[in-house]
Design an enzyme around this catalytic site. Structure first.
Site, PDB file in Angstrom:
ATOM      1  N   CYS A  27       0.807  -1.217   0.000  1.00  0.00           N
ATOM      2  CA  CYS A  27       0.000   0.000   0.000  1.00  0.00           C
ATOM      3  C   CYS A  27       0.849   1.281   0.000  1.00  0.00           C
ATOM      4  CB  CYS A  27      -0.985  -0.060   1.161  1.00  0.00           C
ATOM      5  SG  CYS A  27      -2.423   0.969   0.924  1.00  0.00           S
TER       6      CYS A  27
ATOM      7  N   HIS B 295      -3.396  -5.575   2.592  1.00  0.00           N
ATOM      8  CA  HIS B 295      -3.087  -5.758   4.005  1.00  0.00           C
ATOM      9  C   HIS B 295      -3.738  -7.093   4.351  1.00  0.00           C
ATOM     10  CE1 HIS B 295      -1.761  -1.594   4.643  1.00  0.00           C
ATOM     11  NE2 HIS B 295      -2.764  -1.218   3.874  1.00  0.00           N
TER      12      HIS B 295
HETATM   13  N1  GLN Z   1      -2.267   6.690   2.389  1.00  0.00           N
HETATM   14  C1  GLN Z   1      -2.330   5.838   1.238  1.00  0.00           C
HETATM   15  C2  GLN Z   1      -3.685   5.876   0.560  1.00  0.00           C
HETATM   16  O1  GLN Z   1      -4.678   6.211   1.183  1.00  0.00           O
HETATM   17  C3  GLN Z   1      -1.947   4.432   1.624  1.00  0.00           C
HETATM   18  C4  GLN Z   1      -2.915   3.791   2.575  1.00  0.00           C
HETATM   19  C5  GLN Z   1      -2.457   2.487   3.116  1.00  0.00           C
HETATM   20  O2  GLN Z   1      -1.264   2.208   3.237  1.00  0.00           O
HETATM   21  N2  GLN Z   1      -3.427   1.657   3.532  1.00  0.00           N
HETATM   22  O3  GLN Z   1      -3.778   5.551  -0.596  1.00  0.00           O
END
Ligand code: GLN
Length: 247
Positions: A99, A198
């Site tokens: 992510c 995740h």
């Molecule tokens: N902040 C990033 C987004 O919203 C990554 C989010 C995350 O790592 N879950 O795309």
């Protein structure tokens, strides 16, 4: 490993204090456990802002996900490590980037407020923030090392990632994936695996964990022999989730 030889892998956990969404730390635990169960020693090196690390001496690097705020906090520090990381990746370093970490290996991430968080530019991809967050459970069909498997995980991101000249990790069967448009999830380059999943991804999908362990062993010791483990619980959980998502 056969013959009484005890290999050891150095695991680098980048920014465990900042990039730690949705149990991402479980990826370090799964990687370590599956090594230890096979007599492969591990040493975990947590690295945060300002800490020294030589990626060439690491065998597996993990970069997790974070909020836009946390990504902004560590992005400059990561940028300073670009040359060293790029060199190790070209040399076959096994990396898992999830992510926020995935986005930062690309060219840039423009958040929904218009702020541009520069990426390392190691991978040919970029990310644009979208109004509606892409949230939920995901199923992806992945082909790694000649085997095809359906993996599962959980995504929650505003960023939409678009790949340039880069292979995706797999095809989205359920959920949004990279951008909710092209049906692709994640990215692959050499021994780097990037994903929005995740979950965390490695405990849920031992197939991916073992792929990364094998690549790490091959780079360090020129060979990889992984004894099979009993994955019946993980497989049962995977079946339940796939049934829920795909019917
Ligand atoms: N902040 C990033 C987004 O919203 C990554 C989010 C995350 O790592 N879950 O795309």
């Amino acid at each position: 490993m056969p013959g009484g030889f005890r290999p050891k892998l150095n695991i680098c956990h980048m920014y465990p204090d900042l990039l730690n969404l949705y149990g991402d730390r479980g990826n370090i635990m799964a990687f370590s456990r599956r090594c230890l169960w096979r007599g492969i020693q591990v040493e975990v090196h947590p690295v945060s802002i300002g800490d020294k690390v030589a990626f060439s001496r690491m065998d597996f690097v993990f970069l997790g996900g974070g909020s836009d705020r946390e990504q902004n906090l560590m992005a400059a520090d990561l940028m300073e490590r670009t040359g060293d990381l790029r060199e190790a990746i070209e040399d076959g370093l096994a990396v898992l980037a999830i992510c926020g970490g995935y986005q930062l290996l690309g060219k840039y991430y423009r958040t929904i407020t218009g702020e541009v968080i520069p990426g390392l530019g190691i991978l040919d991809l970029y990310t644009e923030g979208g109004q509606k967050r892409l949230i939920g459970n995901v199923a992806v069909e992945v082909e790694l090392g000649g085997a095809r498997q359906k993996i599962t995980g959980f995504e929650n991101h505003s960023g939409r990632t678009y790949l340039g000249n880069l292979e995706p990790l797999g095809d989205v069967l359920a959920g949004h994936g990279n951008n909710g448009e092209d049906g692709k999830e994640g990215a692959r380059y050499k021994n780097v695996i990037c994903s929005y999943l995740h979950g965390p991804i490695l405990p849920k999908n031992p197939f991916i964990t073992d792929h990364l362990i094998s690549r790490a062993l091959e780079r360090r010791y020129r060979e990889a022999f992984l004894e099979p483990l009993d994955d019946s619980l993980e497989e049962a959980a995977n079946r339940v989730m796939l049934k829920r998502l795909l019917g």
